[in-house]
Design an enzyme around this catalytic site. Structure first.
Site, mmCIF file in Angstrom:
data_model
loop_
_atom_site.group_PDB
_atom_site.id
_atom_site.type_symbol
_atom_site.label_atom_id
_atom_site.label_comp_id
_atom_site.label_asym_id
_atom_site.label_seq_id
_atom_site.Cartn_x
_atom_site.Cartn_y
_atom_site.Cartn_z
ATOM 1 N N LYS A 11 0.825 -1.215 0.000
ATOM 2 C CA LYS A 11 0.000 0.000 0.000
ATOM 3 C C LYS A 11 0.865 1.274 0.000
ATOM 4 C CE LYS A 11 -3.975 -2.261 2.213
ATOM 5 N NZ LYS A 11 -4.974 -2.183 3.312
ATOM 6 N N TYR A 51 -12.245 -2.127 -4.010
ATOM 7 C CA TYR A 51 -12.777 -2.247 -2.652
ATOM 8 C C TYR A 51 -14.306 -2.131 -2.619
ATOM 9 C CZ TYR A 51 -8.241 -2.317 -0.238
ATOM 10 O OH TYR A 51 -7.010 -2.684 0.255
ATOM 11 N N ASN A 114 -2.119 0.184 6.698
ATOM 12 C CA ASN A 114 -1.574 -1.049 7.281
ATOM 13 C C ASN A 114 -0.707 -1.841 6.306
ATOM 14 O OD1 ASN A 114 -3.598 -1.993 5.680
ATOM 15 N ND2 ASN A 114 -4.811 -2.935 7.312
ATOM 16 N N HIS A 117 -2.240 -5.458 1.443
ATOM 17 C CA HIS A 117 -3.522 -6.127 1.203
ATOM 18 C C HIS A 117 -3.229 -7.574 0.841
ATOM 19 C CE1 HIS A 117 -7.439 -7.209 -0.501
ATOM 20 N NE2 HIS A 117 -6.735 -7.821 -1.436
ATOM 21 N N GLU A 128 -9.383 -11.066 -7.830
ATOM 22 C CA GLU A 128 -8.480 -9.925 -7.606
ATOM 23 C C GLU A 128 -7.247 -9.997 -8.502
ATOM 24 O OE1 GLU A 128 -9.774 -9.126 -2.927
ATOM 25 O OE2 GLU A 128 -7.702 -9.692 -3.377
HETATM 26 P P1 IDP Z 1 -7.974 -6.835 5.548
HETATM 27 O O1 IDP Z 1 -7.144 -5.886 4.693
HETATM 28 O O2 IDP Z 1 -7.214 -7.309 6.754
HETATM 29 O O3 IDP Z 1 -8.582 -7.968 4.748
HETATM 30 P P2 IDP Z 1 -10.619 -5.605 5.544
HETATM 31 O O4 IDP Z 1 -11.628 -5.726 6.628
HETATM 32 O O5 IDP Z 1 -10.859 -6.350 4.259
HETATM 33 O O6 IDP Z 1 -9.195 -5.968 6.160
HETATM 34 O O7 IDP Z 1 -10.490 -4.053 5.218
HETATM 35 C C1 IDP Z 1 -9.847 -3.592 4.050
HETATM 36 C C2 IDP Z 1 -8.953 -2.426 4.413
HETATM 37 O O8 IDP Z 1 -9.759 -1.331 4.856
HETATM 38 C C3 IDP Z 1 -7.990 -2.665 5.573
HETATM 39 O O9 IDP Z 1 -6.811 -3.347 5.195
HETATM 40 C C4 IDP Z 1 -7.694 -1.260 6.019
HETATM 41 O O10 IDP Z 1 -6.785 -0.587 5.138
HETATM 42 C C5 IDP Z 1 -9.064 -0.611 5.864
HETATM 43 N N1 IDP Z 1 -9.849 -0.694 7.118
HETATM 44 C C6 IDP Z 1 -10.446 -1.793 7.647
HETATM 45 N N2 IDP Z 1 -11.089 -1.518 8.796
HETATM 46 C C7 IDP Z 1 -10.900 -0.168 8.981
HETATM 47 C C8 IDP Z 1 -11.335 0.741 10.021
HETATM 48 O O11 IDP Z 1 -12.020 0.380 10.982
HETATM 49 N N3 IDP Z 1 -10.933 2.055 9.861
HETATM 50 C C9 IDP Z 1 -10.196 2.488 8.805
HETATM 51 N N4 IDP Z 1 -9.773 1.655 7.823
HETATM 52 C C10 IDP Z 1 -10.124 0.346 7.925
HETATM 53 MG MG MG Z 2 -9.958 -7.855 3.199
#
Ligand code: IDP
Ligand code: MG
Length: 140
Positions: A11, A51, A114, A117, A128
């Site tokens: 990212k 997304y 974070n 992905h 994807e």
């Molecule tokens: P993942 O990346 O661990 O699969 P997902 O629930 O699919 O997590 O969420 C996609 C992305 O959305 C996350 O990697 C993160 O960048 C963002 N995200 C998820 N939950 C939150 C939140 O509560 N606040 C802000 N961003 C979030």
């Molecule tokens: Mg996810």
């Protein structure tokens, strides 16, 4: 264990801090092979479509803004149990909950920024991967 492929994205927070090599080393040390890779600037439409599953979530708009805030590196990782293995190497979505040694524990800035992905199922991985790569760009 079956050989699988999964879609990985480094990212914008990772490319901005010049972490692509250190993150790739984590994949390779765990036995995953990077069989396709390219650096892209995502458009708002691309990030929004990628997304789309999160469209109704409160963080969707911010997530699209973040994912278009700088370059990303999209990759196909291949190996035994690649989908689950990659999720393990990545660590929990929120770095505060990520296990020691995981990418998100070591590198993530926040629950949003974070660093990586990873696809969450073999079925989503196929969708994807096709979103970003032509078959000819993947060399296993
Ligand atoms: P993942 O990346 O661990 O699969 P997902 O629930 O699919 O997590 O969420 C996609 C992305 O959305 C996350 O990697 C993160 O960048 C963002 N995200 C998820 N939950 C939150 C939140 O509560 N606040 C802000 N961003 C979030
Ligand atoms: Mg996810």
């Amino acid at each position: 264990m079956a050989v699988e492929r999964t879609l990985s994205i480094l990212k914008p927070d990772a490319t901005r801090r010049n972490l692509t090599g250190r993150i790739n080393a984590k994949f390779e040390e765990a036995g995953l092979r990077i069989i396709a890779q390219k650096r892209l600037q995502l458009s708002e439409a691309q990030a929004g479509a990628f997304y789309a599953v999160h469209k109704e979530r409160p963080f969707y708009k911010d997530l699209v803004a973040f994912m278009t805030s700088g370059p990303v590196v999209v990759q196909v990782l291949e190996g035994d149990d690649a989908v689950a293995k990659n999720r393990e190497i990545m660590g929990a979505t929120n770095p505060a909950n990520a296990a020691p040694g995981t990418i998100r524990k070591e590198f993530a800035e926040s629950i949003e920024a974070n660093s990586v992905h990873g696809s969450d199922s073999a079925e989503n991985a196929a969708t994807e991967i096709a979103f970003f790569f032509a078959g000819t760009e993947i060399v296993g």
